[in-house]
Design an enzyme around this catalytic site. Structure first.
Site, PDB file in Angstrom:
ATOM      1  N   ASP A  22       0.929  -1.120   0.161  1.00 22.77           N
ATOM      2  CA  ASP A  22      -0.045  -0.066  -0.148  1.00 22.77           C
ATOM      3  C   ASP A  22       0.729   1.240  -0.026  1.00 22.77           C
ATOM      4  O   ASP A  22       2.032   1.207   0.345  1.00 22.77           O
ATOM      5  CB  ASP A  22      -0.940  -0.007   1.214  1.00 22.77           C
ATOM      6  CG  ASP A  22      -1.652   1.112   1.406  1.00 22.77           C
ATOM      7  OD1 ASP A  22      -2.351   1.593   0.476  1.00 22.77           O
ATOM      8  OD2 ASP A  22      -1.752   1.640   2.607  1.00 22.77           O
ATOM      9  N   ASP A  24      -0.138   4.985   1.032  1.00 23.96           N
ATOM     10  CA  ASP A  24      -0.772   5.930   1.962  1.00 23.96           C
ATOM     11  C   ASP A  24      -0.415   5.560   3.431  1.00 23.96           C
ATOM     12  O   ASP A  24      -1.088   4.336   3.778  1.00 23.96           O
ATOM     13  CB  ASP A  24      -1.905   6.446   1.763  1.00 23.96           C
ATOM     14  CG  ASP A  24      -2.201   6.992   0.468  1.00 23.96           C
ATOM     15  OD1 ASP A  24      -1.254   7.481  -0.101  1.00 23.96           O
ATOM     16  OD2 ASP A  24      -3.297   7.336   0.100  1.00 23.96           O
TER      17      ASP A  24
END
Length: 268
Positions: A22, A24
């Site tokens: 991922d 963020d």
């Protein structure tokens, strides 16, 4: 979406391994949609009022984690902002945001994890709800295999202000990982996934090696229950003289890893 890669890792008898990251609050501190909004203001694509809202939401995201209502609102503004602009302009925006803001916000320990996967012969893919062109810029700058992220619709190279397919988020992120694994011949039980958000539980649950990074409260509870490794990252201020490109004070993380010795799914 991706760049072409050679998925032959030297031993044809062994299937490839993929590490999914991922972006963020996992690879970087904060949310790229807000950083892109700030970059758009610098390039005169947004108004000051939009920037102030982006700034507040960025601070809240860092403090309490992902809030889908705020993220959806920011995503909608980003789509509106892009309407009428070209892919080349978004690419320029992605490069500008990476150099001015994203690079300084990378968690070094997470980047090192990704680089170790590459040294071990694994593929490294970014999976994110952020704009695909921006995710591709990050992947290319860091030498990763590729990026699978949210596509924005274009007509003749110009953005319409609409999505081209679903956001790469939650269940869709797990589905994207399954598609990538299938296309490269990887087995999900051999793959890794790194995320900060309980929204990514479908992805983390699908792989054999899930890792919670900067976990929100719900993910931390789930990771603790399931015995998943948890990476806790601490943010420290750089000295003023150490700031790259004259940016505002950035951070230097320190990592504590709680990695249980019992593998996922094992008894004991």
């Amino acid at each position: 979406m991706t760049r072409d890669v050679d998925t032959n890792h030297g031993n044809a008898a062994e299937p490839p391994v993929i590490a999914f990251f991922d972006i963020d609050n996992t690879l970087i501190r904060g949310a790229t949609v807000y950083l892109v909004g700030m970059g758009a203001w610098r390039l005169k694509l947004l108004k000051l009022s939009d920037v102030l809202s982006f700034t507040w939401q960025q601070a809240r995201f860092i403090a309490v984690g992902e809030n889908m209502r705020h993220t959806e609102k920011a995503k909608g503004r980003t789509l509106q902002m892009l309407a009428g602009h070209t892919e080349a302009e978004l690419r320029e925006l992605g490069e500008e945001v990476y150099q001015r803001q994203i690079e300084a916000r990378l968690w070094p320990e997470v980047v090192e994890r990704a680089e170790k996967h590459l040294r071990d012969g694994h593929e490294v893919w970014l999976l994110s709800a952020t704009a695909e062109i921006v995710a591709e810029v990050i992947a290319e700058r860091l030498g990763f295999t590729g990026a699978c992220a949210t596509r924005f619709e274009t007509v003749d190279g110009v953005f319409t202000g609409r999505l081209d397919g679903p956001m790469v988020h939650a269940e869709e992120k797990a589905d994207a990982a399954a598609r990538l694994a299938n296309s490269s011949g990887a087995r999900l039980e051999d793959c890794w996934a790194y995320s900060d958000s309980s929204n990514d539980l479908p992805l983390l649950s699908a792989v054999g090696h899930p890792v919670a990074v900067n976990a929100d409260a719900a993910l931390l509870r789930e990771a603790t229950t399931r015995g998943w490794p948890v990476l806790r990252l601490k943010w420290r201020r750089h000295a003023k003289s150490a700031r790259p490109h004259g940016l505002t004070p950035e951070a230097e993380p320190n990592l504590e890893a709680d990695a249980p010795s019992t593998p996922r799914g094992a008894k004991g």
